[in-house]
Scaffold this active site. Structure first.
Site, PDB file in Angstrom:
ATOM      1  N   SER A   8       6.448  -5.028 -10.033  1.00 31.95           N
ATOM      2  CA  SER A   8       5.163  -4.684  -9.420  1.00 31.95           C
ATOM      3  C   SER A   8       4.911  -5.617  -8.250  1.00 31.95           C
ATOM      4  O   SER A   8       4.694  -6.816  -8.422  1.00 31.95           O
ATOM      5  CB  SER A   8       4.022  -4.833 -10.427  1.00 31.95           C
ATOM      6  OG  SER A   8       2.793  -4.850  -9.720  1.00 31.95           O
ATOM      7  N   HIS A  33       7.432  -0.842  -8.401  1.00 33.01           N
ATOM      8  CA  HIS A  33       6.146  -0.363  -8.937  1.00 33.01           C
ATOM      9  C   HIS A  33       5.034  -0.636  -7.933  1.00 33.01           C
ATOM     10  O   HIS A  33       4.851  -1.761  -7.464  1.00 33.01           O
ATOM     11  CB  HIS A  33       5.874  -1.080 -10.260  1.00 33.01           C
ATOM     12  CG  HIS A  33       4.674  -0.583 -11.014  1.00 33.01           C
ATOM     13  ND1 HIS A  33       4.683   0.558 -11.783  1.00 33.01           N
ATOM     14  CD2 HIS A  33       3.421  -1.100 -11.129  1.00 33.01           C
ATOM     15  CE1 HIS A  33       3.496   0.719 -12.351  1.00 33.01           C
ATOM     16  NE2 HIS A  33       2.706  -0.264 -11.964  1.00 33.01           N
ATOM     17  N   ASP A  35       1.051  -0.382  -7.234  1.00 32.23           N
ATOM     18  CA  ASP A  35      -0.262  -0.290  -7.886  1.00 32.23           C
ATOM     19  C   ASP A  35      -1.338   0.040  -6.871  1.00 32.23           C
ATOM     20  O   ASP A  35      -1.677  -0.778  -6.017  1.00 32.23           O
ATOM     21  CB  ASP A  35      -0.601  -1.633  -8.548  1.00 32.23           C
ATOM     22  CG  ASP A  35       0.220  -1.859  -9.799  1.00 32.23           C
ATOM     23  OD1 ASP A  35       0.163  -1.010 -10.709  1.00 32.23           O
ATOM     24  OD2 ASP A  35       0.928  -2.888  -9.862  1.00 32.23           O
ATOM     25  N   MET A  37      -5.217   0.887  -6.191  1.00 35.15           N
ATOM     26  CA  MET A  37      -6.540   0.701  -6.816  1.00 35.15           C
ATOM     27  C   MET A  37      -7.634   1.005  -5.802  1.00 35.15           C
ATOM     28  O   MET A  37      -7.517   0.634  -4.635  1.00 35.15           O
ATOM     29  CB  MET A  37      -6.689  -0.759  -7.265  1.00 35.15           C
ATOM     30  CG  MET A  37      -5.582  -1.236  -8.171  1.00 35.15           C
ATOM     31  SD  MET A  37      -5.854  -2.943  -8.629  1.00 35.15           S
ATOM     32  CE  MET A  37      -4.338  -3.268  -9.542  1.00 35.15           C
ATOM     33  N   HIS A  66       1.622   3.945  -9.428  1.00 30.29           N
ATOM     34  CA  HIS A  66       0.628   3.908 -10.510  1.00 30.29           C
ATOM     35  C   HIS A  66      -0.750   4.015  -9.867  1.00 30.29           C
ATOM     36  O   HIS A  66      -1.237   3.061  -9.262  1.00 30.29           O
ATOM     37  CB  HIS A  66       0.798   2.568 -11.271  1.00 30.29           C
ATOM     38  CG  HIS A  66      -0.224   2.321 -12.331  1.00 30.29           C
ATOM     39  ND1 HIS A  66      -0.389   1.078 -12.906  1.00 30.29           N
ATOM     40  CD2 HIS A  66      -1.121   3.137 -12.936  1.00 30.29           C
ATOM     41  CE1 HIS A  66      -1.351   1.144 -13.818  1.00 30.29           C
ATOM     42  NE2 HIS A  66      -1.818   2.376 -13.846  1.00 30.29           N
ATOM     43  N   MET A  68      -4.558   4.012  -9.857  1.00 35.64           N
ATOM     44  CA  MET A  68      -5.768   3.598 -10.582  1.00 35.64           C
ATOM     45  C   MET A  68      -6.952   3.976  -9.704  1.00 35.64           C
ATOM     46  O   MET A  68      -7.673   3.121  -9.193  1.00 35.64           O
ATOM     47  CB  MET A  68      -5.714   2.087 -10.848  1.00 35.64           C
ATOM     48  CG  MET A  68      -4.680   1.730 -11.903  1.00 35.64           C
ATOM     49  SD  MET A  68      -4.217  -0.013 -11.864  1.00 35.64           S
ATOM     50  CE  MET A  68      -2.858   0.078 -10.697  1.00 35.64           C
ATOM     51  N   MET A 137      -0.598   1.139 -20.830  1.00 28.22           N
ATOM     52  CA  MET A 137      -1.139  -0.106 -20.280  1.00 28.22           C
ATOM     53  C   MET A 137      -1.233  -1.140 -21.408  1.00 28.22           C
ATOM     54  O   MET A 137      -1.815  -0.871 -22.456  1.00 28.22           O
ATOM     55  CB  MET A 137      -2.525   0.119 -19.672  1.00 28.22           C
ATOM     56  CG  MET A 137      -2.545   0.980 -18.419  1.00 28.22           C
ATOM     57  SD  MET A 137      -1.428   0.411 -17.128  1.00 28.22           S
ATOM     58  CE  MET A 137      -2.136  -1.207 -16.733  1.00 28.22           C
ATOM     59  N   ASP A 175       3.093  -1.790 -18.994  1.00 28.30           N
ATOM     60  CA  ASP A 175       2.610  -2.448 -17.772  1.00 28.30           C
ATOM     61  C   ASP A 175       1.512  -3.452 -18.109  1.00 28.30           C
ATOM     62  O   ASP A 175       0.439  -3.063 -18.577  1.00 28.30           O
ATOM     63  CB  ASP A 175       2.073  -1.357 -16.830  1.00 28.30           C
ATOM     64  CG  ASP A 175       1.638  -1.887 -15.478  1.00 28.30           C
ATOM     65  OD1 ASP A 175       1.805  -3.089 -15.207  1.00 28.30           O
ATOM     66  OD2 ASP A 175       1.123  -1.068 -14.689  1.00 28.30           O
TER      67      ASP A 175
HETATM   68  C1  DX5 Z   1      -2.403  -3.957 -13.402  1.00 27.35           C
HETATM   69  C2  DX5 Z   1      -1.196  -3.337 -12.772  1.00 27.35           C
HETATM   70  C3  DX5 Z   1       0.082  -4.003 -13.069  1.00 27.35           C
HETATM   71  C4  DX5 Z   1       0.198  -5.452 -12.653  1.00 27.35           C
HETATM   72  C5  DX5 Z   1       1.122  -6.118 -13.626  1.00 27.35           C
HETATM   73  O1  DX5 Z   1      -3.476  -3.121 -13.191  1.00 27.35           O
HETATM   74  O2  DX5 Z   1      -1.077  -2.003 -13.206  1.00 27.35           O
HETATM   75  O3  DX5 Z   1       1.187  -3.255 -12.592  1.00 27.35           O
HETATM   76  O4  DX5 Z   1       0.676  -5.647 -11.352  1.00 27.35           O
HETATM   77  O5  DX5 Z   1       1.131  -7.471 -13.374  1.00 27.35           O
HETATM   78  P1  DX5 Z   1       1.639  -8.555 -14.426  1.00 27.35           P
HETATM   79  O6  DX5 Z   1       3.063  -8.230 -14.746  1.00 27.35           O
HETATM   80  O7  DX5 Z   1       1.447  -9.833 -13.701  1.00 27.35           O
HETATM   81  O8  DX5 Z   1       0.757  -8.422 -15.644  1.00 27.35           O
HETATM   82 ZN    ZN Z   2       0.764  -0.866 -12.649  1.00 24.42          ZN
END
Ligand code: DX5
Ligand code: ZN
Length: 217
Positions: A8, A33, A35, A37, A66, A68, A137, A175
Protein backbone atom coordinates in the site's frame (compact mmCIF):
# COMPACT_ATOMS: atom_id res chain seq x y z
CA UNK A 1 -2.59 -21.64 -1.97
CA UNK A 2 -1.10 -18.89 -4.14
CA UNK A 3 0.02 -15.84 -2.16
CA UNK A 4 0.17 -12.24 -3.33
CA UNK A 5 1.69 -9.17 -1.69
CA UNK A 6 0.07 -5.81 -2.46
CA UNK A 7 2.18 -2.96 -1.03
CA UNK A 8 0.00 0.00 0.00
CA UNK A 9 1.69 3.15 -1.22
CA UNK A 10 -0.27 5.23 1.30
CA UNK A 11 2.79 4.90 3.56
CA UNK A 12 5.32 5.59 0.79
CA UNK A 13 7.33 8.76 0.21
CA UNK A 14 5.21 10.73 -2.28
CA UNK A 15 8.15 12.98 -3.07
CA UNK A 16 9.77 10.00 -4.80
CA UNK A 17 6.87 8.12 -6.38
CA UNK A 18 8.93 7.00 -9.37
CA UNK A 19 11.55 5.29 -7.24
CA UNK A 20 8.78 3.76 -5.08
CA UNK A 21 7.31 2.28 -8.27
CA UNK A 22 10.72 1.04 -9.40
CA UNK A 23 11.30 -0.65 -6.04
CA UNK A 24 7.93 -2.42 -6.37
CA UNK A 25 8.76 -3.42 -9.96
CA UNK A 26 11.98 -5.08 -8.77
CA UNK A 27 10.30 -6.78 -5.80
CA UNK A 28 8.29 -9.99 -5.54
CA UNK A 29 5.06 -8.00 -5.00
CA UNK A 30 2.57 -8.92 -7.74
CA UNK A 31 0.28 -5.97 -7.12
CA UNK A 32 0.37 -2.36 -5.94
CA UNK A 33 -2.41 -1.29 -3.52
CA UNK A 34 -4.00 2.11 -4.12
CA UNK A 35 -6.06 3.57 -1.24
CA UNK A 36 -8.58 6.17 -2.40
CA UNK A 37 -10.31 8.15 0.38
CA UNK A 38 -12.88 10.91 0.03
CA UNK A 39 -13.18 12.52 3.48
CA UNK A 40 -16.83 11.39 3.59
CA UNK A 41 -16.98 7.61 3.92
CA UNK A 42 -13.72 7.88 5.89
CA UNK A 43 -12.44 10.99 7.68
CA UNK A 44 -9.19 11.06 5.72
CA UNK A 45 -8.56 12.22 2.12
CA UNK A 46 -5.80 10.59 0.08
CA UNK A 47 -5.41 10.90 -3.70
CA UNK A 48 -7.02 9.78 -6.94
CA UNK A 49 -6.75 10.05 -10.72
CA UNK A 50 -3.67 12.20 -11.48
CA UNK A 51 -1.54 10.39 -8.90
CA UNK A 52 -2.75 7.02 -10.15
CA UNK A 53 -1.86 7.96 -13.71
CA UNK A 54 1.63 8.95 -12.57
CA UNK A 55 1.99 5.58 -10.84
CA UNK A 56 0.67 3.74 -13.90
CA UNK A 57 3.39 5.33 -16.01
CA UNK A 58 6.14 3.86 -13.83
CA UNK A 59 4.73 0.75 -12.19
CA UNK A 60 4.44 -2.53 -14.08
CA UNK A 61 2.41 -4.31 -11.38
CA UNK A 62 -1.38 -4.69 -11.26
CA UNK A 63 -3.10 -1.70 -9.66
CA UNK A 64 -5.29 -3.01 -6.84
CA UNK A 65 -7.60 -0.09 -6.11
CA UNK A 66 -9.38 0.10 -2.74
CA UNK A 67 -12.17 2.69 -2.89
CA UNK A 68 -13.09 4.22 0.46
CA UNK A 69 -15.51 6.67 -1.12
CA UNK A 70 -19.22 7.32 -1.25
CA UNK A 71 -20.93 6.67 -4.60
CA UNK A 72 -18.14 4.53 -6.08
CA UNK A 73 -20.55 3.68 -8.90
CA UNK A 74 -20.09 7.20 -10.30
CA UNK A 75 -16.35 6.76 -10.88
CA UNK A 76 -15.72 3.18 -12.06
CA UNK A 77 -14.82 4.10 -15.65
CA UNK A 78 -12.50 6.87 -14.52
CA UNK A 79 -10.63 4.55 -12.15
CA UNK A 80 -10.29 2.02 -14.95
CA UNK A 81 -8.93 4.77 -17.24
CA UNK A 82 -6.48 5.82 -14.52
CA UNK A 83 -5.02 2.31 -14.58
CA UNK A 84 -7.02 0.12 -12.18
CA UNK A 85 -6.71 -3.63 -12.79
CA UNK A 86 -8.96 -4.45 -9.85
CA UNK A 87 -11.50 -2.27 -8.08
CA UNK A 88 -12.71 -3.08 -4.58
CA UNK A 89 -15.59 -1.08 -3.08
CA UNK A 90 -17.13 -1.03 0.39
CA UNK A 91 -20.47 -2.84 0.82
CA UNK A 92 -21.46 0.02 3.16
CA UNK A 93 -21.22 2.62 0.38
CA UNK A 94 -23.64 1.27 -2.23
CA UNK A 95 -27.33 0.51 -2.54
CA UNK A 96 -26.98 -2.41 -4.96
CA UNK A 97 -23.64 -4.22 -4.71
CA UNK A 98 -24.60 -6.62 -7.53
CA UNK A 99 -24.95 -3.70 -9.94
CA UNK A 100 -21.57 -2.23 -8.97
CA UNK A 101 -19.83 -5.62 -9.34
CA UNK A 102 -21.35 -5.92 -12.80
CA UNK A 103 -20.26 -2.38 -13.69
CA UNK A 104 -16.65 -3.14 -12.70
CA UNK A 105 -16.58 -6.42 -14.65
CA UNK A 106 -17.97 -4.67 -17.74
CA UNK A 107 -14.81 -2.54 -17.71
CA UNK A 108 -12.86 -5.76 -18.25
CA UNK A 109 -11.20 -5.70 -14.83
CA UNK A 110 -11.67 -7.70 -11.63
CA UNK A 111 -14.06 -6.79 -8.83
CA UNK A 112 -13.70 -6.96 -5.07
CA UNK A 113 -16.04 -6.22 -2.18
CA UNK A 114 -15.10 -5.26 1.36
CA UNK A 115 -16.50 -4.29 4.76
CA UNK A 116 -15.18 -2.50 7.80
CA UNK A 117 -14.51 -4.49 11.01
CA UNK A 118 -17.88 -3.52 12.57
CA UNK A 119 -19.96 -5.09 9.79
CA UNK A 120 -20.83 -8.81 10.17
CA UNK A 121 -19.02 -10.77 7.46
CA UNK A 122 -22.22 -12.68 6.71
CA UNK A 123 -23.47 -9.69 4.66
CA UNK A 124 -20.86 -10.63 2.05
CA UNK A 125 -22.09 -14.17 1.46
CA UNK A 126 -24.57 -13.38 -1.37
CA UNK A 127 -21.83 -11.65 -3.39
CA UNK A 128 -19.04 -14.21 -3.15
CA UNK A 129 -20.10 -16.07 -6.30
CA UNK A 130 -19.93 -12.83 -8.29
CA UNK A 131 -16.68 -11.23 -7.13
CA UNK A 132 -13.05 -12.08 -7.88
CA UNK A 133 -11.92 -11.07 -4.42
CA UNK A 134 -13.18 -10.37 -0.91
CA UNK A 135 -11.14 -7.80 1.01
CA UNK A 136 -11.46 -8.12 4.74
CA UNK A 137 -10.49 -4.97 6.62
CA UNK A 138 -8.40 -5.84 9.68
CA UNK A 139 -8.42 -2.17 10.84
CA UNK A 140 -11.05 0.53 10.28
CA UNK A 141 -10.54 2.01 6.83
CA UNK A 142 -9.03 5.49 6.81
CA UNK A 143 -5.41 5.48 7.95
CA UNK A 144 -2.20 3.54 7.54
CA UNK A 145 -0.16 2.45 10.53
CA UNK A 146 -3.01 1.17 12.74
CA UNK A 147 -2.93 -1.96 14.87
CA UNK A 148 -4.38 -5.25 13.62
CA UNK A 149 -7.75 -5.97 15.30
CA UNK A 150 -7.35 -9.42 16.86
CA UNK A 151 -11.02 -10.38 16.33
CA UNK A 152 -10.15 -10.38 12.63
CA UNK A 153 -8.69 -13.92 12.92
CA UNK A 154 -12.15 -15.38 13.32
CA UNK A 155 -13.60 -13.17 10.58
CA UNK A 156 -10.92 -14.32 8.12
CA UNK A 157 -11.72 -17.97 8.93
CA UNK A 158 -15.44 -17.33 8.38
CA UNK A 159 -14.89 -15.66 5.00
CA UNK A 160 -12.50 -18.44 3.95
CA UNK A 161 -15.23 -20.99 4.75
CA UNK A 162 -17.79 -19.02 2.70
CA UNK A 163 -15.35 -18.82 -0.22
CA UNK A 164 -14.64 -22.56 -0.12
CA UNK A 165 -18.38 -23.18 -0.20
CA UNK A 166 -19.42 -20.79 -2.98
CA UNK A 167 -16.39 -19.86 -5.11
CA UNK A 168 -13.07 -21.51 -4.20
CA UNK A 169 -10.98 -19.52 -6.69
CA UNK A 170 -12.11 -16.18 -5.18
CA UNK A 171 -9.17 -14.39 -3.54
CA UNK A 172 -9.22 -13.34 0.13
CA UNK A 173 -7.25 -10.16 0.79
CA UNK A 174 -6.59 -8.63 4.21
CA UNK A 175 -5.73 -4.99 4.85
CA UNK A 176 -4.48 -3.20 7.95
CA UNK A 177 -1.82 -3.78 10.58
CA UNK A 178 -0.16 -6.73 8.85
CA UNK A 179 3.55 -7.20 9.58
CA UNK A 180 6.13 -9.94 9.80
CA UNK A 181 5.02 -10.95 13.30
CA UNK A 182 1.40 -11.68 12.40
CA UNK A 183 1.40 -12.48 8.68
CA UNK A 184 1.93 -16.24 9.10
CA UNK A 185 -1.09 -16.43 11.39
CA UNK A 186 -3.16 -14.45 8.88
CA UNK A 187 -2.21 -16.93 6.12
CA UNK A 188 -3.17 -19.80 8.42
CA UNK A 189 -6.59 -18.22 9.00
CA UNK A 190 -7.12 -18.36 5.23
CA UNK A 191 -6.01 -15.07 3.68
CA UNK A 192 -3.97 -15.24 0.48
CA UNK A 193 -3.51 -11.60 -0.55
CA UNK A 194 -1.68 -9.36 1.90
CA UNK A 195 -1.86 -5.56 1.85
CA UNK A 196 0.98 -3.98 3.79
CA UNK A 197 1.84 -0.30 4.04
CA UNK A 198 3.88 0.72 7.06
CA UNK A 199 5.54 -2.67 7.53
CA UNK A 200 7.04 -2.35 4.04
CA UNK A 201 7.70 1.37 3.71
CA UNK A 202 9.12 1.86 7.21
CA UNK A 203 11.57 -0.98 6.65
CA UNK A 204 15.21 -0.22 5.84
CA UNK A 205 15.14 -2.99 3.21
CA UNK A 206 11.74 -2.71 1.51
CA UNK A 207 12.36 -5.41 -1.11
CA UNK A 208 13.48 -7.71 1.69
CA UNK A 209 10.35 -6.87 3.72
CA UNK A 210 8.15 -7.83 0.74
CA UNK A 211 10.06 -11.11 0.35
CA UNK A 212 9.75 -11.89 4.07
CA UNK A 213 5.99 -11.18 4.08
CA UNK A 214 5.53 -13.48 1.07
CA UNK A 215 7.45 -16.41 2.50
CA UNK A 216 6.60 -16.12 6.22
CA UNK A 217 5.34 -19.37 7.71
C1 DX5 B 1 -6.37 1.77 5.47
C2 DX5 B 1 -5.89 1.31 4.13
C3 DX5 B 1 -4.71 0.43 4.15
C4 DX5 B 1 -3.46 1.00 4.77
C5 DX5 B 1 -2.70 -0.15 5.36
O1 DX5 B 1 -7.57 2.42 5.31
O2 DX5 B 1 -6.92 0.61 3.49
O3 DX5 B 1 -4.44 -0.10 2.87
O4 DX5 B 1 -2.63 1.69 3.88
O5 DX5 B 1 -1.63 0.34 6.07
P1 DX5 B 1 -0.84 -0.50 7.18
O6 DX5 B 1 -0.31 -1.72 6.50
O7 DX5 B 1 0.19 0.45 7.64
O8 DX5 B 1 -1.85 -0.85 8.24
ZN1 ZN C 1 -6.46 -0.43 1.56
Amino acid sequence: MKKIISPSILSADFGHLQSVCEMINRSEAEWIHIDVMDGLFVPNISFAFPVMKAIRAHCTKMMDVHLMIEHPENYITRFKEAGAGNITFHFETVGNPFAVIEQIKKEGITAGITVNPDVPVEVLEPFIKEVDMVLLMTVFAGYGGQQYIEESDERIRKVRAMIQKHHPSCLLEVDGGIHLQNVAKVYQCGANVIVAGSSIFNAADQIGAIHDLLFAH
